[in-house]
Design a protein around this motif. Structure first.
Motif, PDB file in Angstrom:
ATOM      1  N   PRO A 316       0.610  -1.263   0.138  1.00 56.54           N
ATOM      2  CA  PRO A 316      -0.352   0.572  -0.374  1.00 56.54           C
ATOM      3  C   PRO A 316       0.563   1.354   0.218  1.00 56.54           C
ATOM      4  O   PRO A 316       2.000   1.057   0.167  1.00 56.54           O
ATOM      5  N   GLN A 317       0.461   2.478  -0.326  1.00 60.71           N
ATOM      6  CA  GLN A 317       1.418   3.884  -0.471  1.00 60.71           C
ATOM      7  C   GLN A 317       1.605   4.153   0.683  1.00 60.71           C
ATOM      8  O   GLN A 317       2.931   4.225   0.753  1.00 60.71           O
ATOM      9  N   LYS A 318       0.856   4.076   1.555  1.00 58.78           N
ATOM     10  CA  LYS A 318       1.448   4.043   2.471  1.00 58.78           C
ATOM     11  C   LYS A 318       3.090   3.636   3.114  1.00 58.78           C
ATOM     12  O   LYS A 318       3.654   4.080   3.908  1.00 58.78           O
ATOM     13  N   GLU A 319       2.434   2.929   3.552  1.00 57.38           N
ATOM     14  CA  GLU A 319       3.889   1.161   3.746  1.00 57.38           C
ATOM     15  C   GLU A 319       5.444   2.048   2.604  1.00 57.38           C
ATOM     16  O   GLU A 319       5.966   2.213   3.154  1.00 57.38           O
ATOM     17  N   GLN A 320       4.799   1.758   1.266  1.00 57.93           N
ATOM     18  CA  GLN A 320       6.162   2.339   0.758  1.00 57.93           C
ATOM     19  C   GLN A 320       6.993   3.660   0.844  1.00 57.93           C
ATOM     20  O   GLN A 320       7.663   3.351   0.845  1.00 57.93           O
ATOM     21  N   GLU A 321       5.343   4.890   1.413  1.00 61.80           N
ATOM     22  CA  GLU A 321       5.866   5.851   1.868  1.00 61.80           C
ATOM     23  C   GLU A 321       7.210   6.108   2.606  1.00 61.80           C
ATOM     24  O   GLU A 321       8.134   6.393   3.257  1.00 61.80           O
ATOM     25  N   ALA A 322       6.262   5.415   3.769  1.00 62.73           N
ATOM     26  CA  ALA A 322       7.290   5.213   4.947  1.00 62.73           C
ATOM     27  C   ALA A 322       9.153   4.139   4.595  1.00 62.73           C
ATOM     28  O   ALA A 322       9.908   4.346   5.689  1.00 62.73           O
ATOM     29  N   ALA A 323       8.668   2.915   4.740  1.00 61.96           N
ATOM     30  CA  ALA A 323       9.466   2.741   3.338  1.00 61.96           C
ATOM     31  C   ALA A 323      10.789   3.065   2.686  1.00 61.96           C
ATOM     32  O   ALA A 323      12.122   3.118   3.444  1.00 61.96           O
ATOM     33  N   LEU A 324      10.472   4.281   2.435  1.00 61.39           N
ATOM     34  CA  LEU A 324      11.442   5.192   1.775  1.00 61.39           C
ATOM     35  C   LEU A 324      11.899   6.139   2.744  1.00 61.39           C
ATOM     36  O   LEU A 324      12.840   6.369   2.977  1.00 61.39           O
ATOM     37  N   THR A 325      10.643   6.375   3.156  1.00 61.75           N
ATOM     38  CA  THR A 325      11.666   7.534   4.272  1.00 61.75           C
ATOM     39  C   THR A 325      12.977   7.201   5.455  1.00 61.75           C
ATOM     40  O   THR A 325      13.526   7.405   5.987  1.00 61.75           O
ATOM     41  N   PHE A 326      12.468   5.563   5.909  1.00 63.34           N
ATOM     42  CA  PHE A 326      13.176   4.957   6.633  1.00 63.34           C
ATOM     43  C   PHE A 326      14.298   4.765   5.588  1.00 63.34           C
ATOM     44  O   PHE A 326      15.927   5.069   6.461  1.00 63.34           O
TER      45      PHE A 326
END
Lengths: 436, 296
Positions: A316-326
């Motif tokens: 999901p978009q939200k997880e992908q963004e979080a993963a990239l942030t990390f």
């Protein structure tokens, strides 16, 4: 009593509700031992400073085990968000189709970090014009040597050999003076051969090392390879070169050098910290120098080795963004400085290098200097960009078997021609299997 | 007599068997069938994509000189491992079967290696046989003045692997042989003794034939061991080197399957290994039938 239970129950519920709001990210890597703890600490820092995200980090065994586990998990629709993949697995990772090209998803305002990678690293990981993964642990092979043995043999302890002939000459002195039972060691690993080919400005595969288009021909039967093998075989025959007999035995080579059985070792820069500690414990003075290269051929530079971090598809978009942030946090300027100091792996960002220079880190730790200078002096071309070959792991074994055959006395030209044919065959079969 | 008396209803036994069937189906039959199917495909990335190639994988296996070398290595390795671990096991059992002082300790020590994990055994041998800093070469150097390159010489590397595999499995054979020796009918041996048979004759004419059921059982178990369980030794000691000289089928299956992502090729090799072991077992049963003496 009843009230107490209600309170506990309510707070548990609330706690659960808060925990559920956090975006869960999984991160698989291949670093055992002290590095597991190092990564764990960084991840804890991240979780503490990013209350909305919970990163779970797992050590998955070797590079190969990690990649296998990721592919199998993806097949079951249960892939971890972030996976560490070794550099020679890059083509394979792209072909597998389970990852997204990371550059397309970097959020606005953070692209600057992608422009910050030092050139040799950017060159390796920018495939087809863009970063498919975030460069992380990067290394090169360098020469480590025992200054005490050098002194005993009457060699200049501040002037390590820089070419093949200089290595042979140093070995003659070391063995003749009985300063050490063996002269030089390095793991019998194809990685070194790949580096020596790049140092000569030669390619390992056609289509510009597989960078312009998919490679269809592996160049094992080359002049560059002949120079390497002649020198290596010479060292082996004279008893200057030592290895445990087992291919890819990194620990075995380290053990030979650290226990003063060999005066020199060629191995990864990622071992600088380990070597410094080991030389201190074993009571000898450590020196480092550039990877020795072929005589009469201009030093072209080395290829970045190591691994990068890949983002898997289908979250999901939200997880992908979080993963990239990390990911971008994990490899930012401060963390790269820490990572370099703790392991010896290169600080892969220009800004990290500036921080280290400002701290006079390289002056205070000269062992790290050689490693880094060698990387920065590498010329940017197709040779030092490194080859992209799908079945690279198999090609490596073919090269390693070839080396051992040459040691056993097989004719050089024949061994090279046969290995070349085998590698081409493996590549042909691989290419056929991914086209369907 | 009604043999079904224990079960009131007809389907109860089937229900009781069901858990075993499910486990067999999921963990044995399905993977076996899947292996046969996969061996006809060219598979990429552990099954993410595959295409039917018929017997192409088998054709490669039987025509490629590298694979032929692997088959040859496997036969040599298995042959010597089976012969030596059984012969040494039997010899040690006969010795350990004597009631000498401290017999319990001897037996315990003989069985010990079997209890060690193969991975640990592999690492220990790797250290011991390190050509430059291992204890074996250190002792050889001071006593005989030689320091062989154990893992660089193809013959020595294979010999070392056989030695480790035998060392690891002898304990198992000792357990069974001692059990067999303890259960021999004492009166037969006594009769032989009274008839004036020498110890040598007593062993080959009486003990050995009486042990034949045990030998037969161990022959099959050791064959399976040699074919299937040597992986950790190869992986830890030689990685199949020097230049494929110690690459045996079980190691290469792993390598093709999980390091090179050639799942189809790995499956084809598994099928061949499977057929070879089934064939050997049937052969042993056929040949053994007339010769094994089950007493009574």
């Amino acid at each position: 009593m009843k009230r107490l239970v209600t309170v506990i129950g309510l707070s548990a519920l609330l706690g659960f509700a808060f925990a559920a709001e956090k975006v869960q990210i999984t991160f698989w890597h291949a670093f055992g031992g002290g590095r597991t703890a190092f990564i764990q600490r960084a991840v804890e820092d991240f979780n503490y400073t990013h209350p909305g995200i919970e990163v779970k980090v797992e050590y998955k065994g070797s590079y190969r085990d990690t990649l296998n586990a990721a592919i199998l998990a993806a097949k079951q629709g249960n892939a971890p968000h972030i996976v560490q993949i070794f550099e020679v697995g890059s083509q394979l990772a792209i072909d597998s189709g389970i990852f997204v090209p990371i550059q397309d998803f970097v959020p606005a305002g953070l692209e600057f970090q992608l422009d910050d990678y030092i050139k040799p690293v950017a060159n390796y990981y920018r495939i087809g014009g863009k970063f498919n993964s975030i460069p992380w642990n990067s290394s090169n092979p360098i020469l480590y040597y025992n200054k005490d043995i050098f002194k005993k043999a009457g060699l200049d302890p501040n002037n390590p050999p820089k070419t093949y002939n200089e290595v042979v000459q140093a070995c003659e002195k070391i063995i003749a003076s009985k300063a050490a039972p063996k002269c030089i060691t390095w793991p019998l690993h194809s990685w070194f051969v790949e580096q020596w080919i790049a140092e000569q400005g030669a390619l390992l595969a056609n289509n510009e090392n597989g960078r312009a288009a998919r490679a269809t021909d592996v160049y094992i039967n080359s002049e560059a390879m002949k120079r390497i093998m002649k020198w290596w075989k010479g060292l082996y025959d004279k008893g200057y070169y030592a290895y445990t007999g087992k291919p890819e035995d990194w620990d075995g080579a380290n053990q030979l050098f650290v226990s003063k059985q060999a005066a020199m070792e060629i191995t990864s820069t990622s071992d600088v910290t380990f070597m410094q500690n080991a030389s201190f414990e074993n009571g000898f003075e450590l020196g480092t120098g550039f990877l020795p290269t072929a005589d009469g051929v201009e030093r072209n530079g080395t290829v970045v080795g190591g691994a990068s971090l890949w983002l898997t598809k289908g979250h999901p978009q939200k997880e992908q963004e979080a993963a990239l942030t990390f990911l971008l946090w994990f490899t930012n300027t401060e963390n790269m400085v820490r990572w370099h100091k703790g392991t010896g792996y290169f600080p892969v960002l220009n800004t990290s290098v500036k921080v280290l220079e400002w701290q006079h880190w390289f002056e205070r730790n000269p062992a790290y200097r050689a490693a880094f200078d060698q990387l920065l002096q590498s010329k940017a071309n197709r040779a030092t960009q490194g080859a992209l070959i799908g079945p690279f792991p198999e090609v490596r074994t073919i090269i390693e078997n070839m080396i051992q055959e040459i040691f056993q006395g097989k004719d050089l030209a024949k061994a090279l021609a046969e290995a070349d044919a085998k590698a081409d065959q493996a590549l042909k079969r691989y290419n056929a299997s991914v086209k369907k | 007599m009604d043999t079904h008396a224990a079960y009131k209803s007809r389907w109860l036994p089937w229900v009781l068997l069901l858990p075993s069937f499910v486990i067999l189906l999921v963990f044995l039959y399905y993977p076996t069938i899947e292996t046969f199917v996969l061996s006809l495909f060219q598979v990429a990335f552990l099954g993410l994509s595959k295409s039917f190639v018929g017997l192409e994988n088998y054709k490669i296996l039987f025509t490629d000189p590298d694979y032929r070398q692997i088959f040859k290595n496997t036969v040599v390795f298995a042959f010597f491992v089976v012969i030596f671990s059984m012969a040494v096991g039997l010899a040690l059992s006969v010795l350990a079967n004597q009631r000498v002082t401290g017999w319990r300790i001897y037996r315990l020590l003989l069985i010990w290696p079997y209890a060690l994990s193969p991975a640990v055994a592999g690492v220990i041998f790797l250290f011991m046989f390190n050509p430059q800093s291992g204890i074996v070469n250190y002792l050889l150097e001071i006593s005989l003045g030689v320091a062989p390159d154990w893992l660089t010489n193809p013959t020595l590397a294979m010999a070392l692997l056989v030695f480790v595999a035998v060392w690891k499995n002898v304990g198992y054979n000792v357990v069974f042989y001692i059990a067999g020796l303890q259960n021999l009918p004492g009166e037969v041996l006594e009769a032989a003794l009274i008839d004036g048979a020498t110890p040598w004759q007593r062993f080959w004419r009486v003990t050995f034939p009486l042990l034949s059921p045990m030998t037969f059982f161990l022959l099959i178990i050791n064959t399976i061991y040699a074919f299937f369980e040597a992986f950790p030794f190869v992986d830890l000691l030689t990685k199949g080197g020097p230049s494929n000289a110690t690459n045996i089928l079980i190691f290469n299956i792993y390598r093709d399957g999980f390091e090179y992502y050639k799942t189809g090729m790995a499956a084809a090799q598994s099928v061949i290994l499977f057929i070879a072991v089934v064939f050997l077992t049937i052969l042993q049963f056929r040949l053994g039938e007339g010769r094994v003496h089950y007493g009574g």
